[in-house]
Structure formats: C-alpha cells, structure tokens
Design a protein around this motif. Structure first.
Motif, mmCIF file in Angstrom:
data_model
loop_
_atom_site.group_PDB
_atom_site.id
_atom_site.type_symbol
_atom_site.label_atom_id
_atom_site.label_comp_id
_atom_site.label_asym_id
_atom_site.label_seq_id
_atom_site.Cartn_x
_atom_site.Cartn_y
_atom_site.Cartn_z
ATOM 1 N N UNK A 70 2.377 -14.190 0.316
ATOM 2 C CA UNK A 70 2.263 -14.760 1.655
ATOM 3 C C UNK A 70 1.406 -13.884 2.577
ATOM 4 N N UNK A 71 0.730 -12.906 2.028
ATOM 5 C CA UNK A 71 -0.074 -11.985 2.839
ATOM 6 C C UNK A 71 -1.153 -12.730 3.621
ATOM 7 N N UNK A 72 -1.383 -12.295 4.853
ATOM 8 C CA UNK A 72 -2.487 -12.862 5.628
ATOM 9 C C UNK A 72 -3.820 -12.287 5.146
ATOM 10 N N UNK A 73 -3.767 -11.199 4.400
ATOM 11 C CA UNK A 73 -4.961 -10.599 3.802
ATOM 12 C C UNK A 73 -5.297 -11.397 2.546
ATOM 13 N N UNK A 74 -6.402 -12.113 2.584
ATOM 14 C CA UNK A 74 -6.776 -13.009 1.484
ATOM 15 C C UNK A 74 -6.871 -12.282 0.142
ATOM 16 N N UNK A 75 -7.440 -11.080 0.126
ATOM 17 C CA UNK A 75 -7.580 -10.323 -1.117
ATOM 18 C C UNK A 75 -6.232 -9.968 -1.726
ATOM 19 N N UNK A 76 -5.305 -9.516 -0.895
ATOM 20 C CA UNK A 76 -3.960 -9.174 -1.391
ATOM 21 C C UNK A 76 -3.261 -10.427 -1.880
#
Length: 94
Positions: A70-76
C-alpha cells in the motif's frame, strides 16, 4: 481439527529439518514462512518431497518483512507486489 507450527520459530534450521522436528512433536501441519525459504535457499521440490515423506500438510506465509503493497512510493509498492506474486508462485509449487 489439524494443529501445526510455523517454521519461522525454527529459522536456525533448514526448512526440511524444521519439518522433521515439527512432525517429531506430533504435528501434521506446518506453515512455512517465505523468508525461511529465502534464508535457506532450499528448493520447493525438496521441501514438498520432505512434507510428502512425513505425510504433512503445508501452507505458506507470504513475505511480510520489508514490504508494503500500500506504499505511496510507486517503486516500493511495485517491488512489494513482486514479492507477493513470488510467494504465490512458491506456494503453488509446494
């Protein structure tokens, strides 16, 4: 009802050794943590064969350390989803 133990409590052992110990305690079921497989590098075929030899049922706990789907960081988020998909493929092989 079937009772079992997860292998992460025996993470100092190989997964196959953990299955032998769990079976030796009288349990017919084990939940294998994906991190345990990643740590030991054992193949799913070897693990599956050991479980069959011991007449044990298995389930797989998906990777849970260092992931965040659910990270807002697309890569993560993308790497986390990749890890979850790999766990699903691994569970299918077990």
């Amino acid at each position: 009802m079937i009772f079992g133990i997860n292998t992460w409590f025996l993470k100092e052992k190989k997964v196959t050794e953990a299955l032998e110990m769990i079976n030796g305690y009288g349990f017919e079921y084990a939940e294998i943590w994906m991190e345990h497989i990643l740590k030991t590098g054992e193949s799913t075929g070897v693990i599956r064969q050991k479980a069959e030899d011991l007449n044990m049922k298995l389930s797989l706990h998906a990777t849970s350390y260092d992931i965040n789907i659910a990270s807002v960081n697309k890569g993560i988020r993308q790497k986390s989803l990749k890890q979850v998909h790999e766990a699903i493929r691994t569970a299918d092989k077990l």
